[in-house]
Motif scaffolding. Sequence first.
Motif, PDB file in Angstrom:
ATOM      1  N   SER A 221       3.289  10.821   6.114  1.00 54.02           N
ATOM      2  CA  SER A 221       3.821   9.803   7.017  1.00 54.02           C
ATOM      3  C   SER A 221       4.618   8.767   6.227  1.00 54.02           C
ATOM      4  N   PRO A 222       5.404   7.929   6.936  1.00 51.53           N
ATOM      5  CA  PRO A 222       6.025   6.793   6.245  1.00 51.53           C
ATOM      6  C   PRO A 222       4.963   5.898   5.635  1.00 51.53           C
ATOM      7  N   ARG A 223       5.410   5.056   4.679  1.00 49.79           N
ATOM      8  CA  ARG A 223       4.495   4.137   3.995  1.00 49.79           C
ATOM      9  C   ARG A 223       3.741   3.265   4.977  1.00 49.79           C
ATOM     10  N   PRO A 224       2.434   3.083   4.755  1.00 50.00           N
ATOM     11  CA  PRO A 224       1.652   3.674   3.665  1.00 50.00           C
ATOM     12  C   PRO A 224       1.423   5.162   3.890  1.00 50.00           C
ATOM     13  N   GLY A 225       1.756   5.959   2.865  1.00 49.29           N
ATOM     14  CA  GLY A 225       1.714   7.399   3.004  1.00 49.29           C
ATOM     15  C   GLY A 225       0.309   7.933   3.216  1.00 49.29           C
ATOM     16  N   THR A 226       0.178   8.777   4.204  1.00 48.45           N
ATOM     17  CA  THR A 226      -1.055   9.507   4.433  1.00 48.45           C
ATOM     18  C   THR A 226      -0.681  10.893   4.908  1.00 48.45           C
ATOM     19  N   VAL A 227      -1.621  11.802   4.961  1.00 47.35           N
ATOM     20  CA  VAL A 227      -1.327  13.178   5.352  1.00 47.35           C
ATOM     21  C   VAL A 227      -1.261  13.271   6.863  1.00 47.35           C
ATOM     22  N   THR A 228      -0.070  13.610   7.373  1.00 47.02           N
ATOM     23  CA  THR A 228       0.101  13.788   8.813  1.00 47.02           C
ATOM     24  C   THR A 228      -0.451  15.127   9.258  1.00 47.02           C
ATOM     25  N   GLU A 229      -0.086  16.166   8.520  1.00 45.50           N
ATOM     26  CA  GLU A 229      -0.556  17.517   8.853  1.00 45.50           C
ATOM     27  C   GLU A 229      -0.318  18.421   7.645  1.00 45.50           C
ATOM     28  N   ILE A 230      -1.118  19.462   7.522  1.00 43.90           N
ATOM     29  CA  ILE A 230      -0.930  20.474   6.482  1.00 43.90           C
ATOM     30  C   ILE A 230      -0.619  21.791   7.177  1.00 43.90           C
ATOM     31  N   ILE A 231       0.552  22.355   6.864  1.00 43.10           N
ATOM     32  CA  ILE A 231       1.046  23.552   7.531  1.00 43.10           C
ATOM     33  C   ILE A 231       0.776  24.779   6.675  1.00 43.10           C
ATOM     34  N   GLU A 232       0.082  25.771   7.240  1.00 37.89           N
ATOM     35  CA  GLU A 232      -0.084  27.071   6.600  1.00 37.89           C
ATOM     36  C   GLU A 232       1.181  27.885   6.872  1.00 37.89           C
TER      37      GLU A 232
ATOM     38  N   THR B 150       0.859  -1.176   0.000  1.00 36.13           N
ATOM     39  CA  THR B 150       0.000   0.000   0.000  1.00 36.13           C
ATOM     40  C   THR B 150       0.896   1.226   0.000  1.00 36.13           C
ATOM     41  N   ALA B 151       0.885   1.966  -1.110  1.00 33.22           N
ATOM     42  CA  ALA B 151       1.739   3.144  -1.244  1.00 33.22           C
ATOM     43  C   ALA B 151       1.102   4.370  -0.590  1.00 33.22           C
ATOM     44  N   LEU B 152      -0.202   4.542  -0.796  1.00 29.76           N
ATOM     45  CA  LEU B 152      -0.928   5.660  -0.219  1.00 29.76           C
ATOM     46  C   LEU B 152      -2.199   5.149   0.435  1.00 29.76           C
ATOM     47  N   SER B 153      -2.597   5.782   1.533  1.00 33.63           N
ATOM     48  CA  SER B 153      -3.787   5.342   2.250  1.00 33.63           C
ATOM     49  C   SER B 153      -4.568   6.552   2.752  1.00 33.63           C
ATOM     50  N   ASP B 154      -5.831   6.646   2.336  1.00 32.43           N
ATOM     51  CA  ASP B 154      -6.750   7.686   2.837  1.00 32.43           C
ATOM     52  C   ASP B 154      -6.172   9.092   2.712  1.00 32.43           C
ATOM     53  N   VAL B 155      -5.646   9.423   1.544  1.00 32.90           N
ATOM     54  CA  VAL B 155      -5.080  10.764   1.308  1.00 32.90           C
ATOM     55  C   VAL B 155      -6.169  11.690   0.787  1.00 32.90           C
ATOM     56  N   SER B 156      -6.393  12.775   1.504  1.00 37.46           N
ATOM     57  CA  SER B 156      -7.336  13.804   1.078  1.00 37.46           C
ATOM     58  C   SER B 156      -6.628  15.147   1.073  1.00 37.46           C
ATOM     59  N   LEU B 157      -6.814  15.887  -0.021  1.00 31.02           N
ATOM     60  CA  LEU B 157      -6.136  17.176  -0.174  1.00 31.02           C
ATOM     61  C   LEU B 157      -6.903  18.028  -1.170  1.00 31.02           C
ATOM     62  N   ASP B 158      -7.121  19.284  -0.823  1.00 35.05           N
ATOM     63  CA  ASP B 158      -7.717  20.258  -1.733  1.00 35.05           C
ATOM     64  C   ASP B 158      -6.701  21.359  -2.003  1.00 35.05           C
TER      65      ASP B 158
ATOM     66  N   PRO C 265       9.148  11.216   4.300  1.00 31.21           N
ATOM     67  CA  PRO C 265      10.278  10.296   4.168  1.00 31.21           C
ATOM     68  C   PRO C 265      10.291   9.603   2.813  1.00 31.21           C
ATOM     69  N   SER C 266      11.456   9.116   2.413  1.00 32.23           N
ATOM     70  CA  SER C 266      11.575   8.392   1.144  1.00 32.23           C
ATOM     71  C   SER C 266      10.638   7.193   1.142  1.00 32.23           C
ATOM     72  N   GLY C 267       9.977   6.985  -0.002  1.00 33.85           N
ATOM     73  CA  GLY C 267       9.090   5.840  -0.135  1.00 33.85           C
ATOM     74  C   GLY C 267       7.704   6.032   0.421  1.00 33.85           C
ATOM     75  N   CYS C 268       7.346   7.283   0.793  1.00 27.34           N
ATOM     76  CA  CYS C 268       6.033   7.496   1.409  1.00 27.34           C
ATOM     77  C   CYS C 268       4.938   7.754   0.375  1.00 27.34           C
ATOM     78  N   GLY C 269       5.302   7.822  -0.911  1.00 30.83           N
ATOM     79  CA  GLY C 269       4.277   7.981  -1.940  1.00 30.83           C
ATOM     80  C   GLY C 269       4.122   9.386  -2.484  1.00 30.83           C
ATOM     81  N   LYS C 270       5.106  10.247  -2.249  1.00 28.12           N
ATOM     82  CA  LYS C 270       5.003  11.634  -2.748  1.00 28.12           C
ATOM     83  C   LYS C 270       4.920  11.668  -4.276  1.00 28.12           C
ATOM     84  N   SER C 271       5.836  10.960  -4.935  1.00 26.98           N
ATOM     85  CA  SER C 271       5.823  10.942  -6.400  1.00 26.98           C
ATOM     86  C   SER C 271       4.589  10.218  -6.923  1.00 26.98           C
TER      87      SER C 271
END
Length: 276
Positions: A229-240, A41-49, A61-67
Amino acid sequence: MTMPKQQTTPRAPAAAGAGPAAGVRLGDVAVRFRSKKRDVTALSDVSLDVAPGEFVAIVGPSGCGKSTLLKLVAGLLTASSGDVLLGGERVTGPRHDIGYVFQRAALLEWRSALRNILLQAEIRRMEPAVARARADELIRMTGLGGFEDAYPHELSGGMQQRVALCRALLHEPPVLLMDEPFGALDALTREQMNTELNRIWRTTGTTVLLVTHSISEAVYLADRVVVMSPRPGTVTEIIEVGLPAERDYSETLGRPEFRAAAAHIRDLLGAVSGHD
């Protein structure tokens, strides 16, 4: 440490002639790969607007699914579950309207800088006069004037990346995806490219998603920084970030907003103090 919520700084209007920016939405996206040995599982429950014209950086971190996330937006990968929308339309296959810049410039050695930029026009069958005028505008914007006829081996790494950026922006894409575009450059050239990218983004008004391993680069360039976060990548926090759109490099790095955001991201990533 909890960062205070801040309103994203409104973007200045795009320059005349620039294409309209588009928003990006990922809703509960997951990506799973199956191999002969195991399921990943590369990405899990990623939500972003991402709002039209916004600059969002993605770190983790490397391998968390950014690309992988960028490839979903580009339509190069299909989500196992969840929704990916660009400009309000569901992404169902490769998107030919976006711009994409990779870590390596990937220029054709037998073509000059100008002809590498215009390769985009040939592929898209753009009107030659329109494409040339746009290329000339981008060449001026990126400081490549005088190097139009230079071949890749005659250009520095930073100048090659400028050519790649011009090529990606030639068709005025509504969204520009950038996957660690300055990672191979030396520190000084990288700072210069950061400054140039900030200026180009403010001029064009294009929506930008940037993947980077550099915390300082992410905070300097972005309206918001997505920490994964590390794999499986999900959004830890969004910083303004809370910085003005126009940013002098050295002055910005000394601002309390910059230092606070960078320190908080390091805490979230568990980075050693002083490392990028």
